[in-house]
Structures are given as structure tokens and as C-alpha cells.
Design a protein around this motif. Structure first.
Motif, PDB file in Angstrom:
ATOM      1  N   GLY A 153       0.826  -1.207   0.000  1.00  0.00           N
ATOM      2  CA  GLY A 153       0.000   0.000   0.000  1.00  0.00           C
ATOM      3  C   GLY A 153       0.854   1.248   0.000  1.00  0.00           C
ATOM      4  N   ASP A 154       0.307   2.332  -0.506  1.00  0.00           N
ATOM      5  CA  ASP A 154       1.005   3.612  -0.456  1.00  0.00           C
ATOM      6  C   ASP A 154       1.319   3.949   0.999  1.00  0.00           C
ATOM      7  N   THR A 155       2.525   4.424   1.253  1.00  0.00           N
ATOM      8  CA  THR A 155       2.912   4.773   2.619  1.00  0.00           C
ATOM      9  C   THR A 155       2.762   6.276   2.847  1.00  0.00           C
ATOM     10  N   PHE A 156       2.690   6.660   4.115  1.00  0.00           N
ATOM     11  CA  PHE A 156       2.466   8.046   4.502  1.00  0.00           C
ATOM     12  C   PHE A 156       2.919   8.222   5.937  1.00  0.00           C
ATOM     13  N   PRO A 157       3.287   9.455   6.346  1.00  0.00           N
ATOM     14  CA  PRO A 157       3.661   9.672   7.740  1.00  0.00           C
ATOM     15  C   PRO A 157       2.478   9.474   8.681  1.00  0.00           C
ATOM     16  N   VAL A 158       2.755   8.934   9.843  1.00  0.00           N
ATOM     17  CA  VAL A 158       1.786   8.906  10.939  1.00  0.00           C
ATOM     18  C   VAL A 158       2.303   9.836  12.032  1.00  0.00           C
ATOM     19  N   GLY A 159       1.387  10.321  12.858  1.00  0.00           N
ATOM     20  CA  GLY A 159       1.787  11.257  13.910  1.00  0.00           C
ATOM     21  C   GLY A 159       1.590  12.701  13.523  1.00  0.00           C
ATOM     22  N   CYS A 160       1.019  12.932  12.338  1.00  0.00           N
ATOM     23  CA  CYS A 160       0.683  14.280  11.894  1.00  0.00           C
ATOM     24  C   CYS A 160      -0.540  14.189  10.980  1.00  0.00           C
ATOM     25  N   LYS A 161      -1.030  15.327  10.543  1.00  0.00           N
ATOM     26  CA  LYS A 161      -2.238  15.352   9.727  1.00  0.00           C
ATOM     27  C   LYS A 161      -2.054  14.565   8.443  1.00  0.00           C
ATOM     28  N   PHE A 162      -3.053  13.759   8.105  1.00  0.00           N
ATOM     29  CA  PHE A 162      -3.015  12.988   6.875  1.00  0.00           C
ATOM     30  C   PHE A 162      -3.283  13.906   5.686  1.00  0.00           C
ATOM     31  N   SER A 163      -2.498  13.751   4.641  1.00  0.00           N
ATOM     32  CA  SER A 163      -2.654  14.597   3.463  1.00  0.00           C
ATOM     33  C   SER A 163      -3.787  14.094   2.572  1.00  0.00           C
ATOM     34  N   ASP A 164      -4.481  15.040   1.949  1.00  0.00           N
ATOM     35  CA  ASP A 164      -5.515  14.645   0.989  1.00  0.00           C
ATOM     36  C   ASP A 164      -4.913  14.220  -0.346  1.00  0.00           C
ATOM     37  N   LYS A 165      -3.579  14.241  -0.451  1.00  0.00           N
ATOM     38  CA  LYS A 165      -2.902  13.739  -1.641  1.00  0.00           C
ATOM     39  C   LYS A 165      -2.664  12.233  -1.574  1.00  0.00           C
ATOM     40  N   VAL A 166      -2.869  11.634  -0.391  1.00  0.00           N
ATOM     41  CA  VAL A 166      -2.776  10.183  -0.254  1.00  0.00           C
ATOM     42  C   VAL A 166      -4.025   9.576  -0.890  1.00  0.00           C
ATOM     43  N   VAL A 167      -3.878   8.447  -1.558  1.00  0.00           N
ATOM     44  CA  VAL A 167      -5.002   7.804  -2.222  1.00  0.00           C
ATOM     45  C   VAL A 167      -6.137   7.522  -1.231  1.00  0.00           C
ATOM     46  N   TYR A 168      -7.381   7.714  -1.665  1.00  0.00           N
ATOM     47  CA  TYR A 168      -8.578   7.519  -0.846  1.00  0.00           C
ATOM     48  C   TYR A 168      -8.483   8.238   0.512  1.00  0.00           C
ATOM     49  N   PRO A 169      -8.234   9.536   0.503  1.00  0.00           N
ATOM     50  CA  PRO A 169      -8.052  10.254   1.772  1.00  0.00           C
ATOM     51  C   PRO A 169      -9.303  10.289   2.638  1.00  0.00           C
ATOM     52  N   GLU A 170     -10.468  10.078   2.031  1.00  0.00           N
ATOM     53  CA  GLU A 170     -11.706  10.119   2.819  1.00  0.00           C
ATOM     54  C   GLU A 170     -11.730   9.070   3.918  1.00  0.00           C
ATOM     55  N   PHE A 171     -10.991   7.983   3.743  1.00  0.00           N
ATOM     56  CA  PHE A 171     -11.012   6.926   4.752  1.00  0.00           C
ATOM     57  C   PHE A 171     -10.207   7.268   5.999  1.00  0.00           C
ATOM     58  N   PHE A 172      -9.395   8.317   5.950  1.00  0.00           N
ATOM     59  CA  PHE A 172      -8.671   8.738   7.152  1.00  0.00           C
ATOM     60  C   PHE A 172      -9.619   9.245   8.237  1.00  0.00           C
ATOM     61  N   ALA A 173     -10.834   9.587   7.868  1.00  0.00           N
ATOM     62  CA  ALA A 173     -11.817  10.014   8.867  1.00  0.00           C
ATOM     63  C   ALA A 173     -12.121   8.891   9.849  1.00  0.00           C
ATOM     64  N   LEU A 174     -11.848   7.645   9.464  1.00  0.00           N
ATOM     65  CA  LEU A 174     -12.084   6.492  10.325  1.00  0.00           C
ATOM     66  C   LEU A 174     -10.913   6.218  11.268  1.00  0.00           C
ATOM     67  N   ASN A 175      -9.791   6.910  11.057  1.00  0.00           N
ATOM     68  CA  ASN A 175      -8.585   6.688  11.851  1.00  0.00           C
ATOM     69  C   ASN A 175      -8.665   7.502  13.146  1.00  0.00           C
ATOM     70  N   PRO A 176      -8.487   6.883  14.299  1.00  0.00           N
ATOM     71  CA  PRO A 176      -8.577   7.617  15.569  1.00  0.00           C
ATOM     72  C   PRO A 176      -7.631   8.815  15.661  1.00  0.00           C
ATOM     73  N   ASP A 177      -6.496   8.744  14.986  1.00  0.00           N
ATOM     74  CA  ASP A 177      -5.539   9.853  15.038  1.00  0.00           C
ATOM     75  C   ASP A 177      -6.078  11.119  14.393  1.00  0.00           C
ATOM     76  N   ALA A 178      -7.070  10.966  13.509  1.00  0.00           N
ATOM     77  CA  ALA A 178      -7.619  12.128  12.815  1.00  0.00           C
ATOM     78  C   ALA A 178      -8.347  13.080  13.763  1.00  0.00           C
ATOM     79  N   THR A 179      -8.749  12.576  14.930  1.00  0.00           N
ATOM     80  CA  THR A 179      -9.425  13.422  15.915  1.00  0.00           C
ATOM     81  C   THR A 179      -8.610  13.571  17.191  1.00  0.00           C
ATOM     82  N   ASP A 180      -7.363  13.146  17.149  1.00  0.00           N
ATOM     83  CA  ASP A 180      -6.479  13.247  18.310  1.00  0.00           C
ATOM     84  C   ASP A 180      -5.633  14.512  18.168  1.00  0.00           C
ATOM     85  N   GLU A 181      -5.726  15.404  19.124  1.00  0.00           N
ATOM     86  CA  GLU A 181      -5.037  16.688  19.034  1.00  0.00           C
ATOM     87  C   GLU A 181      -3.519  16.544  18.952  1.00  0.00           C
ATOM     88  N   ARG A 182      -2.993  15.427  19.417  1.00  0.00           N
ATOM     89  CA  ARG A 182      -1.540  15.228  19.342  1.00  0.00           C
ATOM     90  C   ARG A 182      -1.074  14.980  17.912  1.00  0.00           C
TER      91      ARG A 182
END
Length: 293
Positions: A153-182
Motif C-alpha cells: 500500500g502507499d505509505t504516509f507519515p503517521v503522527g501528523c495530519k493525513f494529506s488529501d494527496k494520499v489515495v482515498y483520503p476520505e477513509f482517514f476520517a475512520l482513523n482515531p488519530d484524525a481526531t487526536d489533538e496530538r
């Protein structure tokens, strides 16, 4: 999401074949000067390929959290699963057989050789050839029971905001980190220009093999291995704010490697028996006698 979660068979293997990820990449990034591959040329499965790829990325984007990555690094970077001579390790990867792949008779070893032989034919240094041959060795993670979405799968940094340039970015809304202020700000746990050496990438075969090879290959080879699936950067330039000048220089090598990774596959199989002595000599030149997996 902790890696001790029990996944269903459908969650472990949403793709009919790991090759579906590669095919999706070819659709997104067709070879320069050539038309995109016609839809009818792709493998035809009972369920639409696009749906399985979407499900693959839904799982990938949901479960690849910062904590998940740290736990996977802790688990696998001990390299205590197996130890064997390098060629035996390649043959072990070759036991990753996918009978659902209807359109090719090539095994993992032949796919690796196609990439490396294309590099060799273009006259690149021998370490570059070896990099092409070894670059997907990290897929042995599948043989240790890892879900497909934690191997490819395409790789991307974790621990910061997910980019909308990553394939299927809409699914990041399901990732708990997307709502974690850290983790959900532009820099998250990082800082401007901190350098990718300080950034944790989503877990998969790239990082695993990089850590395995980091003491043996030249630095350009290590960048190729570690970031060849980081399409959001080397194709879309989405994470430039985390990179330092050394990263930018080294990404010239990643971009040089990318066409061989994507476009060197063909139905004509390399003759492994004839090529094996060359690759065994190349391995002996750069790698230790045995690899710890």
C-alpha cells in the motif's frame, strides 16, 4: 489500534492478489508517454477490482495509527522470526504464492528479477541492481501472518495530519488519530524540516526491509527501499514541510528507481537458473552471509 486485534479473514486479505495494488498504481501513474492501461487489460475478478482496492485502503487508513506503527516496529524490528542465507530468504519469499492471480505465471522471484534486470540493462551501478532485486523482500511479512494492508500500500507519515494527496483520503476520517489533538495538526509530533529520518511512516514492507538493509547498502539504495511506496511525496510532493535538504537530494534517487518498480513487469520470465550465480555474487559483495527476518 493495537496490533493484537483479531482481524477477520476478510480484513487480513481484502485483495484477491497483492498485484492488485500494483495495478492500481499503474492506473494512477501511467508510464510517461504511454496511455493508461485499458480497463479490459486488467485482471478480471468476480468482484470489481476497484471495490477490493477501496476496501484495502479503508482498512489501511483506519488501522495505521501512530501507536500501531510503534507497536509493529517494536514487534518486527527485533528480526527474530527466522535466520537464513540470503538466497534462501529470497526462496522463502517465493513461497508467497497467489493462485488467484489469473494473468501471470511469474512468481515473486521472477518479478524481482524483472525489476533488477531492467536496471542492469540500463547500465546502473551494481548496488542499484541489487536494490531492484531486494526491494520487495519485505513482503515476507505476509508469511508471518500480517494483513495485506500492513505489508503493501502507499505509505504516509503517521503522527501528523493525513494529506488529501494520499489515495482515498476520505477513509482517514475512520482513523482515531484524525481526531487526536496530538496527531491531527500539520506537524503533529514533528517540526518543520525535521527530516524524514525523524518521521514514522505507515507500517509495511518498505520500512521493514530498510531496517534490515540499513547497515549494508549505500544511502541512495536505502532511500529507494524505504520510500518507494511514498507516492504522496515523490509523486505529489505532499509532505515537503517535513523534509530537509538532504531528503530532497536523496529523493532524486527514489524518483529514478520508481519507473523500474512500476513499469518493468512483462510476461516474459527471466531464467532464474542462468541468473542465479550473478545475483549470489552480488549478494556476497554487499550483504552478510545470513539475513535475520
Amino acid at each position: 489500534m493495537k496490533p493484537d486485534k483479531k482481524y477477520t479473514p476478510e480484513e487480513i486479505a481484502p485483495l484477491a492478489s497483492l498485484e492488485q495494488w500494483d495495478e492500481d498504481l499503474l492506473e494512477r501513474y501511467p508510464e510517461e508517454g504511454k496511455p493508461a492501461k485499458a480497463k479490459e487489460e486488467f485482471r478480471n475478478y468476480d468482484s470489481p477490482q476497484r471495490d477490493t482496492v477501496r476496501e484495502f485502503y479503508r482498512l489501511n487508513h483506519t488501522y495505521q495509527t501512530y501507536d500501531f506503527v510503534l507497536e509493529k516496529e517494536k514487534e518486527f524490528l527485533k528480526f527474530n522470526k527466522k535466520e537464513m542465507p540470503v538466497w534462501n530468504a529470497v526462496e522463502y519469499l517465493n513461497t508467497l504464492i497467489d493462485d488467484s492471480d489469473p494473468d501471470t505465471d511469474l512468481d515473486q522471484l521472477q518479478h524481482l528479477m524483472q525489476t533488477s534486470e531492467a536496471i542492469r540493462a540500463d547500465g546502473h551501478p551494481d548496488w542499484f541492481v541489487l536494490t531492484g532485486f531486494m526491494h520487495d523482500m519485505g513482503k515476507v511479512l505476509c508469511l508471518f501472518g500480517e494483513p495485506q494492508w500492513a505489508v503493501v500500500g502507499d505509505t504516509f507519515p503517521v503522527g501528523c495530519k493525513f494529506s488529501d494527496k494520499v489515495v482515498y483520503p476520505e477513509f482517514f476520517a475512520l482513523n482515531p488519530d484524525a481526531t487526536d489533538e496530538r496527531y491531527n495538526t500539520k506537524y503533529g509530533v514533528y517540526s518543520h524540516g525535521c527530516g524524514l529520518k525523524n518521521v514514522h511512516m505507515s507500517w509495511g514492507h518498505d520500512e521493514y526491509l530498510y531496517q534490515m538493509m540499513k547497515d549494508y547498502l549505500p544511502e541512495p539504495a536505502l532511500y529507494m527501499i524505504r520510500y518507494h511506496s511514498f507516492y504522496a511525496q515523490h509523486r505529489e510532493n505532499a509532505y515537503d514541510h517535513l523534509m530537509d535538504e538532504h531528503d530532497r537530494k536523496m529523493f532524486d534517487w527514489v524518483r529514478k528507481f520508481n519507473p523500474y518498480d512500476l513499469y518493468s513487469k512483462s510476461p516474459k520470465p527471466p531464467v532464474v537458473k542462468e541468473l542465479k550465480p550473478y545475483y549470489e555474487d552480488l549478494m556476497a559483495k554487499y550483504l552478510p552471509g545470513t539475513l535475520k527476518l
